[in-house]
Design an enzyme around this catalytic site. Structure first.
Site, PDB file in Angstrom:
ATOM      1  N   ASP A 178       0.791  -1.229   0.000  1.00  0.00           N
ATOM      2  CA  ASP A 178       0.000   0.000   0.000  1.00  0.00           C
ATOM      3  C   ASP A 178       0.825   1.281   0.000  1.00  0.00           C
ATOM      4  OD1 ASP A 178       1.114  -0.058   2.514  1.00  0.00           O
ATOM      5  OD2 ASP A 178      -0.665  -0.930   3.445  1.00  0.00           O
ATOM      6  N   HIS A 234       6.143   3.802  14.225  1.00  0.00           N
ATOM      7  CA  HIS A 234       6.504   4.870  13.276  1.00  0.00           C
ATOM      8  C   HIS A 234       5.322   5.347  12.425  1.00  0.00           C
ATOM      9  CE1 HIS A 234       6.337   2.363   9.644  1.00  0.00           C
ATOM     10  NE2 HIS A 234       6.815   1.404  10.381  1.00  0.00           N
ATOM     11  N   ARG A 287       2.559   7.418  10.750  1.00  0.00           N
ATOM     12  CA  ARG A 287       2.346   8.843  10.545  1.00  0.00           C
ATOM     13  C   ARG A 287       1.198   9.377  11.411  1.00  0.00           C
ATOM     14  NH1 ARG A 287       3.535  11.880   5.583  1.00  0.00           N
ATOM     15  NH2 ARG A 287       4.706  10.098   4.859  1.00  0.00           N
ATOM     16  N   GLU A 320      -2.102   4.831   3.409  1.00  0.00           N
ATOM     17  CA  GLU A 320      -2.036   3.442   2.922  1.00  0.00           C
ATOM     18  C   GLU A 320      -3.403   2.844   2.593  1.00  0.00           C
ATOM     19  OE1 GLU A 320      -0.387   4.575   5.573  1.00  0.00           O
ATOM     20  OE2 GLU A 320       1.746   4.230   5.158  1.00  0.00           O
ATOM     21  N   GLU A 343      -0.777  -8.980  -1.659  1.00  0.00           N
ATOM     22  CA  GLU A 343      -1.383  -8.505  -0.395  1.00  0.00           C
ATOM     23  C   GLU A 343      -2.601  -7.621  -0.699  1.00  0.00           C
ATOM     24  OE1 GLU A 343       0.400  -5.764   2.718  1.00  0.00           O
ATOM     25  OE2 GLU A 343       0.960  -7.672   3.586  1.00  0.00           O
ATOM     26  N   HIS A 371      12.906   3.885  13.850  1.00  0.00           N
ATOM     27  CA  HIS A 371      12.745   4.216  12.434  1.00  0.00           C
ATOM     28  C   HIS A 371      13.462   5.532  12.150  1.00  0.00           C
ATOM     29  CE1 HIS A 371      10.580   5.039   8.663  1.00  0.00           C
ATOM     30  NE2 HIS A 371      10.300   3.752   8.656  1.00  0.00           N
TER      31      HIS A 371
HETATM   32  N1  UDP Z   1      11.863  -4.945  10.536  1.00  0.00           N
HETATM   33  C1  UDP Z   1      13.246  -5.041  10.363  1.00  0.00           C
HETATM   34  N2  UDP Z   1      14.064  -4.327  11.203  1.00  0.00           N
HETATM   35  C2  UDP Z   1      13.584  -3.514  12.180  1.00  0.00           C
HETATM   36  C3  UDP Z   1      12.178  -3.392  12.329  1.00  0.00           C
HETATM   37  C4  UDP Z   1      11.351  -4.125  11.478  1.00  0.00           C
HETATM   38  O1  UDP Z   1      13.723  -5.779   9.496  1.00  0.00           O
HETATM   39  O2  UDP Z   1      14.385  -2.894  12.895  1.00  0.00           O
HETATM   40  C5  UDP Z   1      10.991  -5.704   9.610  1.00  0.00           C
HETATM   41  C6  UDP Z   1       9.892  -6.516  10.263  1.00  0.00           C
HETATM   42  O3  UDP Z   1      10.333  -7.839  10.513  1.00  0.00           O
HETATM   43  C7  UDP Z   1       8.773  -6.468   9.236  1.00  0.00           C
HETATM   44  C8  UDP Z   1       8.991  -5.156   8.522  1.00  0.00           C
HETATM   45  O4  UDP Z   1      10.309  -4.737   8.833  1.00  0.00           O
HETATM   46  O5  UDP Z   1       8.917  -7.502   8.274  1.00  0.00           O
HETATM   47  C9  UDP Z   1       7.992  -4.130   8.974  1.00  0.00           C
HETATM   48  O6  UDP Z   1       8.296  -2.936   8.399  1.00  0.00           O
HETATM   49  P1  UDP Z   1       7.581  -1.564   8.807  1.00  0.00           P
HETATM   50  O7  UDP Z   1       7.199  -1.609  10.249  1.00  0.00           O
HETATM   51  O8  UDP Z   1       8.501  -0.481   8.335  1.00  0.00           O
HETATM   52  O9  UDP Z   1       6.326  -1.490   7.853  1.00  0.00           O
HETATM   53  P2  UDP Z   1       4.829  -2.014   7.908  1.00  0.00           P
HETATM   54  O10 UDP Z   1       4.858  -3.456   8.221  1.00  0.00           O
HETATM   55  O11 UDP Z   1       4.111  -1.208   8.943  1.00  0.00           O
HETATM   56  O12 UDP Z   1       4.308  -1.751   6.544  1.00  0.00           O
END
Ligand code: UDP
Length: 381
Positions: A102, A214, A216, A138, A124, A247
């Protein structure tokens, strides 16, 4: 000798860490499939977070749009992805463009494919929070993509049902499981053979709480409240250490500096490489997050997760009792953390497949290469 051209030329567009994690196993599998060629286009929406993920999975992008500029508005980033992907599609022939999730990269990469009338696959598909503005932007991105895409790869039956309710033709929808679970199981297998050290030392009897935040929509007071709750937690429970990969977003970093000064047991560290993060999840007693992907990963590892949001597009974890929406209220977050740590819930094998069984990429490749009937893939998950 006459050279035969591949039957399926795939362009995968990705920009952020979660897209890289969830698309890497698919790119690898496409690359290993005969009659298929795959090219990866990195938009570099998150350059520093994406490169290590692609390196871990052994992927070298063919294209890099390098779209980010300091302080850039969403619309400028969107414009650069649209122009960059359109240019690639004008110069080279592809049979299908694949995007995931997204993000701005996914929506505008997908729109470029739509404008050039190249079939579009959305990995997804069908996730919905029910609130167009949360998560922002998103939820709007994913809904728009599901209108544009020719192939809707829904991770779960719930996601498929959303698509059907919105009028998507059933023959466009394939329930595959989430490719993020494929990546997770691959990383876990590697870690079983070669565990990685945590970035902090845990003393005997100490408990590990893993935190990421993190979003927004939490910026400002909600984020400061979350961090205050975590600070309170370490004051109430001296045996708790909080590992917090922060982040790079400046809003998050500013809140961390303001709230978490003088908290020796809250360890704010740089983002962890994906396998290191999986290792931390495996060792965590409790996970606190507003991330979408981590809401899927935690139950797959049998870990309890408190979701620092008011809504989620991943209700399966809530229904199974392994995830709980706790919002951002300082005292409520603290109370729920204490309750979870005091009453650890045993992991249950049946929860492990809420979001996938580790074979999503296999199903997607079978569809894209015309080797699976829609019925087979629908039955699979
Ligand atoms: N992740 C990572 N290192 C970190 C924090 C998260 O590799 O320090 C991985 C986590 O395992 C997951 C993904 O990043 O697969 C999540 O990313 P994020 O939280 O940025 O995005 P969202 O899932 O909210 O789209």
């Amino acid at each position: 000798m006459k050279k035969t051209s591949p039957v399926c030329r795939v362009l995968v567009v990705l920009g952020t860490r979660p897209e890289a994690i969830k698309l890497a196993p698919l790119i690898r599998r496409l690359g290993q499939t005969s009659g298929t060629s795959v090219a990866t286009c990195l938009t570099s929406q998150h350059r520093d977070l994406v490169r290590p993920v692609l390196e871990f999975f052994g992927i070298r992008p063919e294209f890099d749009l390098d779209i980010m500029a300091p302080g850039q508005a969403l619309s400028d980033a969107a414009n650069r992805v649209l122009r960059g992907v359109s240019r690639i599609l004008a110069e080279q022939a592809f049979d299908v463009v694949v995007v995931q999730g997204d993000t701005t990269s996914a929506l505008f990469g997908g729109l470029a494919a739509f404008y050039r009338q190249v079939p579009l696959a959305h990995v997804e598909a069908g996730l919905r929070s029910g609130d167009l503005k949360r998560p922002f932007p998103e939820e709007a991105h994913r809904r728009l993509l599901d209108i544009l895409a020719d192939y809707l790869f829904a991770p779960t039956v719930t996601a498929r049902n959303h698509l059907l309710q919105e009028g998507a033709a059933p023959e466009r929808i394939y329930v595959t499981g989430n490719t993020g679970i494929d990546a997770l199981f691959q990383a876990r297998q590697l870690l079983h053979r070669q565990p990685r050290p945590l970035p902090i030392d845990l003393g005997p009897g100490e408990k590990l709480v893993l935190l990421t935040t993190h979003r927004r929509e939490s910026f400002g007071q909600p984020l400061r409240d979350i961090l205050s709750a975590v600070r309170d937690l370490t004051r109430h429970r001296p045996e708790v250490r909080v590992l917090f990969p922060v982040h790079p977003n400046p809003e998050v970093r500013a809140a961390v500096s303001a709230v978490l000064r003088d908290c020796p047991r809250v360890h704010a560290v740089e983002p962890l490489d994906y396998p290191d993060f999986v290792q931390a999840m495996l060792q965590a007693d409790l996970i606190l997050t507003d991330s979408g992907g981590i809401q899927e990963e935690a139950p797959a590892l049998g870990k309890r997760v408190l979701v620092l949001r008011d809504t989620t597009e991943r209700p399966e974890g809530l229904d199974a009792g392994l995830a709980e929406l706790v919002g951002t209220d300082r005292s409520h977050v603290l109370v729920r953390c204490l309750a979870c740590l005091d009453n650890p819930q045993a992991a249950d094998d049946t929860f492990h497949q809420l979001y996938g069984d580790g074979r999503a990429c296999e199903r997607i490749v079978a569809v894209l290469t015309g080797q699976a009937s829609a019925a087979v893939t629908r039955r699979a998950a």
